[in-house]
Write a protein that holds these residues in place. Structure first.
Motif, PDB file in Angstrom:
ATOM      1  N   VAL A 127      16.240   6.712  -5.702  1.00 50.82           N
ATOM      2  CA  VAL A 127      14.821   6.699  -5.342  1.00 50.82           C
ATOM      3  C   VAL A 127      14.518   5.156  -5.510  1.00 50.82           C
ATOM      4  N   THR A 128      13.697   4.622  -4.634  1.00 58.96           N
ATOM      5  CA  THR A 128      13.326   3.253  -4.808  1.00 58.96           C
ATOM      6  C   THR A 128      12.629   3.089  -5.871  1.00 58.96           C
ATOM      7  N   GLN A 129      12.411   2.030  -6.713  1.00 61.32           N
ATOM      8  CA  GLN A 129      11.492   1.883  -7.764  1.00 61.32           C
ATOM      9  C   GLN A 129      10.017   1.979  -7.358  1.00 61.32           C
ATOM     10  N   SER A 130       9.951   1.417  -6.436  1.00 54.12           N
ATOM     11  CA  SER A 130       8.380   1.223  -5.806  1.00 54.12           C
ATOM     12  C   SER A 130       8.168   2.548  -5.554  1.00 54.12           C
ATOM     13  N   GLY A 131       8.829   3.339  -4.916  1.00 57.81           N
ATOM     14  CA  GLY A 131       8.692   4.918  -4.289  1.00 57.81           C
ATOM     15  C   GLY A 131       8.519   5.839  -5.668  1.00 57.81           C
ATOM     16  N   PHE A 132       9.201   5.421  -6.501  1.00 55.98           N
ATOM     17  CA  PHE A 132       9.153   6.476  -7.898  1.00 55.98           C
ATOM     18  C   PHE A 132       7.831   6.074  -8.375  1.00 55.98           C
ATOM     19  N   MET A 133       7.469   4.795  -8.736  1.00 54.46           N
ATOM     20  CA  MET A 133       6.203   4.346  -9.440  1.00 54.46           C
ATOM     21  C   MET A 133       4.820   4.899  -8.756  1.00 54.46           C
ATOM     22  N   VAL A 134       5.020   4.774  -7.455  1.00 54.27           N
ATOM     23  CA  VAL A 134       3.691   5.143  -6.685  1.00 54.27           C
ATOM     24  C   VAL A 134       3.875   6.610  -6.371  1.00 54.27           C
ATOM     25  N   GLY A 135       4.967   7.378  -6.430  1.00 55.09           N
ATOM     26  CA  GLY A 135       5.094   8.787  -6.128  1.00 55.09           C
ATOM     27  C   GLY A 135       4.411   9.535  -7.497  1.00 55.09           C
ATOM     28  N   LEU A 136       4.577   8.934  -8.788  1.00 56.15           N
ATOM     29  CA  LEU A 136       4.347   9.464  -9.861  1.00 56.15           C
ATOM     30  C   LEU A 136       2.752   8.793 -10.231  1.00 56.15           C
ATOM     31  N   GLY A 137       2.338   8.180  -9.281  1.00 60.61           N
ATOM     32  CA  GLY A 137       0.862   7.686  -9.608  1.00 60.61           C
ATOM     33  C   GLY A 137       0.640   6.742 -10.667  1.00 60.61           C
ATOM     34  N   ARG A 138       1.858   5.954 -10.855  1.00 67.86           N
ATOM     35  CA  ARG A 138       1.994   4.689 -11.790  1.00 67.86           C
ATOM     36  C   ARG A 138       2.251   3.633 -11.197  1.00 67.86           C
ATOM     37  N   ILE A 139       1.515   2.605 -11.263  1.00 64.56           N
ATOM     38  CA  ILE A 139       1.875   1.126 -10.593  1.00 64.56           C
ATOM     39  C   ILE A 139       1.967   0.255 -11.727  1.00 64.56           C
ATOM     40  N   ARG A 140       0.798   0.038 -12.351  1.00 63.44           N
ATOM     41  CA  ARG A 140       0.789  -0.705 -13.492  1.00 63.44           C
ATOM     42  C   ARG A 140       1.056  -0.036 -15.105  1.00 63.44           C
ATOM     43  N   PRO A 141       1.711  -0.671 -16.138  1.00 65.33           N
ATOM     44  CA  PRO A 141       1.986  -0.400 -17.292  1.00 65.33           C
ATOM     45  C   PRO A 141       0.678   0.085 -18.062  1.00 65.33           C
ATOM     46  N   PRO A 142       0.703   0.980 -19.013  1.00 71.18           N
ATOM     47  CA  PRO A 142      -0.493   1.428 -19.832  1.00 71.18           C
ATOM     48  C   PRO A 142      -0.731   0.002 -20.641  1.00 71.18           C
ATOM     49  N   LYS A 143      -2.153   0.034 -21.095  1.00 71.13           N
ATOM     50  CA  LYS A 143      -2.444  -1.009 -22.042  1.00 71.13           C
ATOM     51  C   LYS A 143      -3.109  -0.658 -23.139  1.00 71.13           C
ATOM     52  N   GLY A 144      -3.071  -1.147 -24.507  1.00 70.19           N
ATOM     53  CA  GLY A 144      -3.727  -0.780 -25.562  1.00 70.19           C
ATOM     54  C   GLY A 144      -2.692   0.329 -26.077  1.00 70.19           C
ATOM     55  N   ARG A 145      -1.655   0.385 -25.788  1.00 67.80           N
ATOM     56  CA  ARG A 145      -0.746   1.348 -26.474  1.00 67.80           C
ATOM     57  C   ARG A 145       0.429   0.984 -27.333  1.00 67.80           C
ATOM     58  N   GLN A 146       0.887   1.595 -28.232  1.00 66.37           N
ATOM     59  CA  GLN A 146       2.158   1.286 -28.652  1.00 66.37           C
ATOM     60  C   GLN A 146       3.477   1.872 -28.163  1.00 66.37           C
ATOM     61  N   TYR A 147       4.284   0.789 -28.058  1.00 68.27           N
ATOM     62  CA  TYR A 147       5.456   1.245 -26.939  1.00 68.27           C
ATOM     63  C   TYR A 147       6.647   1.593 -28.106  1.00 68.27           C
ATOM     64  N   TYR A 148       7.540   2.558 -27.412  1.00 69.83           N
ATOM     65  CA  TYR A 148       8.606   3.219 -27.931  1.00 69.83           C
ATOM     66  C   TYR A 148       9.903   2.208 -27.896  1.00 69.83           C
ATOM     67  N   ARG A 149      10.376   1.598 -28.813  1.00 64.64           N
ATOM     68  CA  ARG A 149      11.272   0.410 -28.731  1.00 64.64           C
ATOM     69  C   ARG A 149      12.575   1.053 -29.120  1.00 64.64           C
ATOM     70  N   ALA A 150      13.440   1.449 -27.859  1.00 60.25           N
ATOM     71  CA  ALA A 150      14.733   1.954 -28.324  1.00 60.25           C
ATOM     72  C   ALA A 150      15.826   1.338 -27.577  1.00 60.25           C
ATOM     73  N   GLY A 151      15.608   0.201 -26.814  1.00 63.31           N
ATOM     74  CA  GLY A 151      16.529  -0.581 -26.033  1.00 63.31           C
ATOM     75  C   GLY A 151      16.639   0.103 -24.718  1.00 63.31           C
ATOM     76  N   ALA A 152      16.152   1.210 -24.361  1.00 70.03           N
ATOM     77  CA  ALA A 152      16.328   1.828 -23.065  1.00 70.03           C
ATOM     78  C   ALA A 152      15.669   1.204 -21.951  1.00 70.03           C
ATOM     79  N   ASN A 153      16.057   1.230 -20.788  1.00 71.38           N
ATOM     80  CA  ASN A 153      15.541   0.274 -20.004  1.00 71.38           C
ATOM     81  C   ASN A 153      14.527   1.353 -19.191  1.00 71.38           C
ATOM     82  N   LEU A 154      13.729   1.943 -19.689  1.00 65.74           N
ATOM     83  CA  LEU A 154      12.799   2.735 -19.091  1.00 65.74           C
ATOM     84  C   LEU A 154      11.336   2.230 -18.518  1.00 65.74           C
ATOM     85  N   PRO A 155      10.781   2.701 -17.474  1.00 66.84           N
ATOM     86  CA  PRO A 155       9.693   2.229 -17.119  1.00 66.84           C
ATOM     87  C   PRO A 155       8.517   2.300 -18.102  1.00 66.84           C
TER      88      PRO A 155
END
Length: 207
Positions: free
Chosen positions: A81-109
């Motif tokens: 699945v292309t990266q752009s297709g994945f993001m647009v398909g799930l309705g996400r283009i930009r990362p969320p703001k003002g949130r705490q992030y899960y730091r585990a070394g995983a290459n997650l969107p």
């Protein structure tokens, strides 16, 4: 000083019969700024490097209701699945703001790294999250995910939804994920990708 030297060399080449094409190329190069020359060199280096990447032989779009996701089959047999297709398909283009992030070394969107989803990130999802670099049929460098990554993400949102932990901004993703998951359960990601890209027909002809 360097630009003046290049101009003198160009005049010398023209004077002594160097082919006009070569002299013209030298003149154009002499007229470029340092930044322009560096950018041309960077593009050439990227093009040389990209030649070693796997290339898409088949490309297409899977329809999940009114959701479209771009997919491809590479020359090494990978379905993705292309990266752009994945993001647009799930309705996400930009990362969320003002949130705490899960730091585990995983290459997650980024939209998967928010704290309320942390309990639902398992080894299967992390293992499928590695980006795949490839060239499109047009030779452009692109990124994608293994086909099973999409189903793993849909499963994550299903479990998070049933647990009642999703925020309002995540409900649209969960709804889209449910639509995608229902079709994946019926047909499977590999079959859908092969069908959308025409690879299934190509494979059957070769067989």
């Amino acid at each position: 000083m360097n630009d003046d030297h290049e101009r003198k060399r160009t005049r010398w080449k023209v004077q002594w019969g160097v082919p006009a094409r070569a002299a013209g190329g030298t003149a154009r190069a002499a007229a470029l700024s340092g930044d322009e020359r560096r950018e041309i060199a960077r593009k050439a280096a990227r093009a040389r490097w990209a030649r070693h990447l796997p290339r898409a032989t088949h490309e297409g779009v899977i329809q999940f209701g009114d959701i479209e996701i771009e997919v491809a089959v590479l020359d090494d047999g990978q379905r993705l699945v292309t990266q752009s297709g994945f993001m647009v398909g799930l309705g996400r283009i930009r990362p969320p703001k003002g949130r705490q992030y899960y730091r585990a070394g995983a290459n997650l969107p980024a939209f998967l790294t928010v704290q309320n989803l942390r309990p639902y990130i398992d080894e299967n999802l992390v293992g499928a999250a590695s980006q795949i670099e490839f060239r499109t049929k047009q030779g452009v460098k692109a990124f994608g995910y293994a086909a099973n990554f999409l189903s793993e993400v849909c499963e994550l949102f299903t479990r998070a939804h049933h647990a009642g932990v999703l925020k309002d901004t995540q409900r649209n993703i969960a709804n889209r994920a449910q639509t995608i998951a229902e079709q994946l359960q019926r047909s499977g990601s590999t079959h859908l990708i092969d069908e959308a890209t025409g690879f299934q027909e190509h494979h059957e002809k070769n067989a």
